[in-house]
Design a protein around this motif. Structure first.
Motif, PDB file in Angstrom:
ATOM      1  N   GLY A  72       0.891  -1.457   0.092  1.00 29.47           N
ATOM      2  CA  GLY A  72       0.124   0.481  -0.277  1.00 29.47           C
ATOM      3  C   GLY A  72       0.781   1.502   0.017  1.00 29.47           C
ATOM      4  O   GLY A  72       0.298   2.309  -0.220  1.00 29.47           O
ATOM      5  N   GLU A  73       1.889   1.019   0.201  1.00 27.55           N
ATOM      6  CA  GLU A  73       3.255   2.184   0.084  1.00 27.55           C
ATOM      7  C   GLU A  73       3.661   3.380  -1.635  1.00 27.55           C
ATOM      8  O   GLU A  73       3.373   3.031  -2.226  1.00 27.55           O
ATOM      9  CB  GLU A  73       4.534   1.671   0.076  1.00 27.55           C
ATOM     10  N   PRO A  74       2.440   4.749  -1.509  1.00 26.87           N
ATOM     11  CA  PRO A  74       2.711   4.324  -2.847  1.00 26.87           C
ATOM     12  C   PRO A  74       3.892   4.850  -3.138  1.00 26.87           C
ATOM     13  O   PRO A  74       4.972   5.295  -1.978  1.00 26.87           O
ATOM     14  CB  PRO A  74       1.393   6.173  -2.417  1.00 26.87           C
ATOM     15  N   ILE A  75       3.696   5.218  -4.335  1.00 30.07           N
ATOM     16  CA  ILE A  75       5.546   4.853  -5.284  1.00 30.07           C
ATOM     17  C   ILE A  75       5.443   6.365  -6.311  1.00 30.07           C
ATOM     18  O   ILE A  75       6.659   6.353  -7.225  1.00 30.07           O
ATOM     19  CB  ILE A  75       6.196   3.709  -5.959  1.00 30.07           C
ATOM     20  N   ASP A  76       3.872   6.911  -6.944  1.00 25.59           N
ATOM     21  CA  ASP A  76       3.924   7.974  -7.454  1.00 25.59           C
ATOM     22  C   ASP A  76       4.963   8.861  -8.543  1.00 25.59           C
ATOM     23  O   ASP A  76       5.787   9.094  -8.262  1.00 25.59           O
ATOM     24  CB  ASP A  76       2.885   8.512  -8.048  1.00 25.59           C
ATOM     25  N   ASP A  77       5.199   9.514  -6.534  1.00 21.34           N
ATOM     26  CA  ASP A  77       6.460  10.344  -5.902  1.00 21.34           C
ATOM     27  C   ASP A  77       7.297   9.640  -5.394  1.00 21.34           C
ATOM     28  O   ASP A  77       8.060  10.902  -4.229  1.00 21.34           O
ATOM     29  CB  ASP A  77       5.112  11.112  -5.257  1.00 21.34           C
ATOM     30  N   PHE A  78       7.777   8.637  -5.697  1.00 21.94           N
ATOM     31  CA  PHE A  78       8.393   7.887  -4.228  1.00 21.94           C
ATOM     32  C   PHE A  78      10.269   9.084  -4.279  1.00 21.94           C
ATOM     33  O   PHE A  78      10.453   9.755  -3.441  1.00 21.94           O
ATOM     34  CB  PHE A  78       9.139   7.077  -4.811  1.00 21.94           C
ATOM     35  N   VAL A  79      10.425   9.206  -6.126  1.00 24.65           N
ATOM     36  CA  VAL A  79      11.582   9.686  -6.397  1.00 24.65           C
ATOM     37  C   VAL A  79      11.898  11.232  -5.302  1.00 24.65           C
ATOM     38  O   VAL A  79      12.657  11.885  -4.933  1.00 24.65           O
ATOM     39  CB  VAL A  79      12.440   9.346  -7.262  1.00 24.65           C
ATOM     40  N   LEU A  80      10.631  11.888  -5.541  1.00 24.47           N
ATOM     41  CA  LEU A  80      10.414  13.898  -4.946  1.00 24.47           C
ATOM     42  C   LEU A  80      10.467  13.481  -3.671  1.00 24.47           C
ATOM     43  O   LEU A  80      11.826  14.011  -3.182  1.00 24.47           O
ATOM     44  CB  LEU A  80       9.215  13.446  -5.789  1.00 24.47           C
ATOM     45  N   ARG A  81       9.861  12.129  -2.681  1.00 24.97           N
ATOM     46  CA  ARG A  81       9.505  12.562  -1.949  1.00 24.97           C
ATOM     47  C   ARG A  81      10.736  12.413  -0.780  1.00 24.97           C
ATOM     48  O   ARG A  81      11.711  12.500   0.257  1.00 24.97           O
ATOM     49  CB  ARG A  81       8.814  11.354  -1.386  1.00 24.97           C
ATOM     50  N   LEU A  82      11.524  11.605  -1.845  1.00 27.93           N
ATOM     51  CA  LEU A  82      12.849  11.208  -0.758  1.00 27.93           C
ATOM     52  C   LEU A  82      14.201  11.794  -0.971  1.00 27.93           C
ATOM     53  O   LEU A  82      14.638  12.289   0.105  1.00 27.93           O
ATOM     54  CB  LEU A  82      13.168   9.507  -1.452  1.00 27.93           C
ATOM     55  N   ASN A  83      14.345  13.285  -2.777  1.00 30.00           N
ATOM     56  CA  ASN A  83      15.112  13.385  -2.636  1.00 30.00           C
ATOM     57  C   ASN A  83      14.971  14.936  -1.935  1.00 30.00           C
ATOM     58  O   ASN A  83      15.457  15.791  -1.575  1.00 30.00           O
ATOM     59  CB  ASN A  83      14.853  14.221  -4.214  1.00 30.00           C
ATOM     60  N   ALA A  84      13.672  14.932  -1.941  1.00 29.44           N
ATOM     61  CA  ALA A  84      13.625  16.453  -0.332  1.00 29.44           C
ATOM     62  C   ALA A  84      14.187  16.136   0.338  1.00 29.44           C
ATOM     63  O   ALA A  84      14.143  17.376   0.955  1.00 29.44           O
ATOM     64  CB  ALA A  84      11.966  16.470  -0.628  1.00 29.44           C
ATOM     65  N   VAL A  85      14.024  14.917   1.295  1.00 32.23           N
ATOM     66  CA  VAL A  85      15.224  14.963   2.703  1.00 32.23           C
ATOM     67  C   VAL A  85      16.242  14.331   2.348  1.00 32.23           C
ATOM     68  O   VAL A  85      16.828  14.006   3.459  1.00 32.23           O
ATOM     69  CB  VAL A  85      14.292  13.870   3.430  1.00 32.23           C
ATOM     70  N   MET A  86      17.398  14.940   1.476  1.00 34.34           N
ATOM     71  CA  MET A  86      18.113  14.394   0.890  1.00 34.34           C
ATOM     72  C   MET A  86      19.206  15.928   0.562  1.00 34.34           C
ATOM     73  O   MET A  86      18.797  16.420   0.322  1.00 34.34           O
ATOM     74  CB  MET A  86      18.749  12.670  -0.269  1.00 34.34           C
ATOM     75  N   ASN A  87      20.424  15.446   1.021  1.00 30.49           N
ATOM     76  CA  ASN A  87      21.198  16.900   0.266  1.00 30.49           C
ATOM     77  C   ASN A  87      21.714  16.414  -1.177  1.00 30.49           C
ATOM     78  O   ASN A  87      21.560  16.042  -1.905  1.00 30.49           O
ATOM     79  CB  ASN A  87      22.394  16.773   1.116  1.00 30.49           C
ATOM     80  N   GLU A  88      22.529  17.365  -1.903  1.00 25.68           N
ATOM     81  CA  GLU A  88      22.372  17.210  -2.892  1.00 25.68           C
ATOM     82  C   GLU A  88      23.740  16.206  -3.212  1.00 25.68           C
ATOM     83  O   GLU A  88      23.988  16.296  -4.844  1.00 25.68           O
ATOM     84  CB  GLU A  88      23.040  18.771  -3.324  1.00 25.68           C
ATOM     85  N   GLU A  89      24.598  16.084  -3.203  1.00 29.03           N
ATOM     86  CA  GLU A  89      25.259  14.744  -3.072  1.00 29.03           C
ATOM     87  C   GLU A  89      25.379  13.749  -2.973  1.00 29.03           C
ATOM     88  O   GLU A  89      26.229  12.913  -3.560  1.00 29.03           O
ATOM     89  CB  GLU A  89      26.475  14.961  -2.396  1.00 29.03           C
ATOM     90  N   ILE A  90      24.437  13.555  -2.598  1.00 29.04           N
ATOM     91  CA  ILE A  90      23.746  11.956  -2.886  1.00 29.04           C
ATOM     92  C   ILE A  90      22.092  12.160  -3.282  1.00 29.04           C
ATOM     93  O   ILE A  90      21.912  13.097  -3.109  1.00 29.04           O
ATOM     94  CB  ILE A  90      23.118  10.847  -1.322  1.00 29.04           C
ATOM     95  N   ARG A  91      21.840  11.632  -4.594  1.00 32.42           N
ATOM     96  CA  ARG A  91      20.602  11.915  -5.541  1.00 32.42           C
ATOM     97  C   ARG A  91      19.632  10.789  -5.898  1.00 32.42           C
ATOM     98  O   ARG A  91      20.460   9.941  -6.499  1.00 32.42           O
ATOM     99  CB  ARG A  91      20.615  13.044  -6.237  1.00 32.42           C
ATOM    100  N   VAL A  92      18.278  10.720  -5.760  1.00 26.78           N
ATOM    101  CA  VAL A  92      17.995   9.226  -6.198  1.00 26.78           C
ATOM    102  C   VAL A  92      17.998   9.192  -7.589  1.00 26.78           C
ATOM    103  O   VAL A  92      16.975  10.840  -7.828  1.00 26.78           O
ATOM    104  CB  VAL A  92      17.103   8.743  -5.045  1.00 26.78           C
ATOM    105  N   LYS A  93      18.400   8.924  -8.706  1.00 21.24           N
ATOM    106  CA  LYS A  93      17.739   8.781 -10.074  1.00 21.24           C
ATOM    107  C   LYS A  93      16.609   8.176 -10.093  1.00 21.24           C
ATOM    108  O   LYS A  93      15.899   8.793 -11.212  1.00 21.24           O
ATOM    109  CB  LYS A  93      19.105   8.824 -10.571  1.00 21.24           C
ATOM    110  N   GLY A  94      15.852   7.196  -9.823  1.00 22.75           N
ATOM    111  CA  GLY A  94      15.360   6.655 -10.570  1.00 22.75           C
ATOM    112  C   GLY A  94      14.546   5.299  -9.212  1.00 22.75           C
ATOM    113  O   GLY A  94      15.604   4.843  -8.470  1.00 22.75           O
ATOM    114  N   MET A  95      13.504   4.766  -9.561  1.00 20.29           N
ATOM    115  CA  MET A  95      13.582   3.970  -8.558  1.00 20.29           C
ATOM    116  C   MET A  95      12.814   2.898  -9.670  1.00 20.29           C
ATOM    117  O   MET A  95      11.383   3.136 -10.486  1.00 20.29           O
ATOM    118  CB  MET A  95      12.249   4.297  -7.674  1.00 20.29           C
ATOM    119  N   THR A  96      12.184   1.451  -9.711  1.00 27.24           N
ATOM    120  CA  THR A  96      12.156  -0.236 -10.247  1.00 27.24           C
ATOM    121  C   THR A  96      12.105  -0.982  -9.723  1.00 27.24           C
ATOM    122  O   THR A  96      11.814  -1.188  -8.439  1.00 27.24           O
ATOM    123  CB  THR A  96      13.331  -0.603 -11.154  1.00 27.24           C
ATOM    124  N   VAL A  97      10.107  -1.180  -9.354  1.00 29.99           N
ATOM    125  CA  VAL A  97       9.777  -2.268  -9.399  1.00 29.99           C
ATOM    126  C   VAL A  97       9.958  -3.392  -9.702  1.00 29.99           C
ATOM    127  O   VAL A  97       9.755  -3.862 -10.757  1.00 29.99           O
ATOM    128  CB  VAL A  97       8.051  -1.494  -9.250  1.00 29.99           C
TER     129      VAL A  97
END
Length: 273
Positions: A72-97
């Motif tokens: 039930g965990e939503p994944i549509d905005d997964f990358v945006l949510r994670l990058n919002a709480v991370m610094n600029e030197e580690i960035r999530v580029k994508g997610m694959t189910v």
């Protein structure tokens, strides 16, 4: 639900060790309010596993982390949510189910692509294009490429010739070989001078570090190998579609390796080259 995250690691974060990177992501998932499944037992922990950890000081555009999300965990905005709480030197580029029966990244890892650059203010014989090409041709024409491989417990002489899948000094030539378009890299190439692109065997069975290839070239050319002169950048990591557990296929094997980026491996429609 199983998922695979691809992320970059640059700047000062390249000096952060693997255990601290793991703790960093554990806290980032909590801050982003992303529900991961936990292990069962006396000391529960988030279900996550990394592919081959990056060495201290190396940067990367292609690190991989496998996770298990709560139903039930939503994944549509997964990358945006994670990058919002991370610094600029580690960035999530994508997610694959992933499929439920998919193996972990580390279990299927077969090869990695690297960019070798010379750091600002440093010198290397590899900066001379003509000499660099001659050195590479001599290396590849040899029957064996013997080098001392050091581990925490021992040192031994190994032949890495068959584990060097490709050496190129031009990006387009390397992309044509790998079939991957790397796009804009996280490494600032206005500061670092690209000299070589490498594709090498990687994984739990055989893991060839790019430093060994630079050292082999240096010894061959009668040059001192100074590891501090080079910045190594990982560009991609691959699985081998045809390899079974415990097998290591090279390009010259009876059954050549059939590589596919880890971001694509585990999907229903994955097709390797």
């Amino acid at each position: 639900m199983k998922a695979r995250i691809k992320f970059s690691k640059t700047g000062s974060m390249r000096f952060i060790g693997h255990l601290d990177v793991m703790r960093y992501f554990q806290k980032a998932f909590r801050r982003a309010d992303i529900a991961l499944s936990y292990s069962q037992g006396f000391s529960p922990h988030q279900l996550m596993s990394f592919a081959s950890p990056l060495g201290i000081g190396l940067s990367s555009d292609a690190e991989y982390l496998d996770i298990v999300l709560e139903d039930g965990e939503p994944i549509d905005d997964f990358v945006l949510r994670l990058n919002a709480v991370m610094n600029e030197e580690i960035r999530v580029k994508g997610m694959t189910v992933l499929k439920e029966d998919s193996k972990t990244s580390m279990a299927v890892l077969a090869a990695c692509d690297y960019l070798i650059t010379v750091k600002p203010g440093q010198q290397s014989f590899l900066m001379d294009r003509a000499r660099r090409r001659e050195a590479v041709e001599r290396l590849l024409s040899r029957n064996t490429v013997d080098i001392c491989k050091k581990t925490k417990r021992s040192e031994k002489i190994v032949d890495i010739k068959d584990n060097i899948y490709r050496i190129a000094d031009e990006r387009q030539e390397f992309e044509d070989f790998t079939g991957v378009s790397y796009g804009s890299l996280a490494l600032d190439l206005s500061k670092y001078i690209p000299v070589l692109y490498l594709q090498l065997t990687a994984g739990s069975m055989v893991n060839i570090k790019p430093e060994l290839v630079i050292e082999a070239l240096s010894i061959q050319e009668g040059e001192k190998y100074d590891w501090l002169s080079y910045q190594i950048h990982r560009m991609e990591m691959y699985a081998d579609l045809d390899a079974k557990k415990g097998e290591v296929h090279t390009l010259s094997s009876a059954v050549p390796c059939k590589l596919i980026p880890l971001s694509e491996y585990g999907k229903d429609d994955c097709i390797g080259r």
